[in-house]
Design a protein around this motif. Structure first.
Motif, short mmCIF file in Angstrom:
data_model
loop_
_atom_site.label_atom_id
_atom_site.label_comp_id
_atom_site.label_asym_id
_atom_site.label_seq_id
_atom_site.Cartn_x
_atom_site.Cartn_y
_atom_site.Cartn_z
N MET A 77 0.84 -1.18 0.00
CA MET A 77 0.00 0.00 0.00
C MET A 77 0.89 1.24 0.00
O MET A 77 1.74 1.39 0.85
N LYS A 78 0.70 2.10 -0.98
CA LYS A 78 1.49 3.33 -1.05
C LYS A 78 0.83 4.42 -0.21
O LYS A 78 -0.36 4.71 -0.38
N LEU A 79 1.61 5.02 0.65
CA LEU A 79 1.07 6.05 1.54
C LEU A 79 0.53 7.25 0.77
O LEU A 79 -0.41 7.90 1.22
N GLU A 80 1.12 7.53 -0.38
CA GLU A 80 0.68 8.67 -1.17
C GLU A 80 -0.73 8.47 -1.72
O GLU A 80 -1.43 9.42 -2.03
N GLU A 81 -1.15 7.21 -1.85
CA GLU A 81 -2.44 6.89 -2.46
C GLU A 81 -3.56 6.71 -1.44
O GLU A 81 -4.72 6.62 -1.81
N ILE A 82 -3.23 6.65 -0.16
CA ILE A 82 -4.24 6.48 0.87
C ILE A 82 -5.03 7.78 1.01
O ILE A 82 -4.46 8.86 1.10
N LYS A 83 -6.35 7.66 1.03
CA LYS A 83 -7.19 8.84 1.25
C LYS A 83 -7.00 9.31 2.68
O LYS A 83 -6.75 8.50 3.58
N ILE A 84 -7.13 10.61 2.89
CA ILE A 84 -6.93 11.18 4.22
C ILE A 84 -7.84 10.51 5.25
O ILE A 84 -7.46 10.32 6.40
N GLU A 85 -9.04 10.11 4.82
CA GLU A 85 -10.00 9.46 5.72
C GLU A 85 -9.54 8.06 6.12
O GLU A 85 -10.04 7.49 7.09
N GLU A 86 -8.60 7.49 5.40
CA GLU A 86 -8.13 6.13 5.66
C GLU A 86 -6.86 6.07 6.51
O GLU A 86 -6.40 4.98 6.86
#
Length: 62
Positions: A1-10
């Motif tokens: 999982m790339k941190l840049e792609e995680i939504k802020i809500e996640e």
């Protein structure tokens, strides 16, 4: 999982997931701060935290 792609809500779920793997919250948050420009660590002192927020907003207005 790339941190840049995680939504802020996640992010909270990501932190819980990584804690479950035995990582410290401190290390997880440091990693988030390094990778993302929409996450900052605020001081417990309200005056300092206010200034940190103002500085961050000024930085992102440029």
């Amino acid at each position: 999982m790339k941190l840049e792609e995680i939504k802020i809500e996640e992010i909270q779920g990501y932190i819980q997931q990584e804690k479950g793997k035995g990582r410290s919250v401190k290390d997880i948050v440091k990693e988030l701060i390094l990778v993302r420009d929409d996450v900052i660590l605020l001081s417990h002192d309200p005056a300092i935290a206010d200034q940190q927020i103002i500085d961050s907003l000024k930085q992102h207005q440029k």
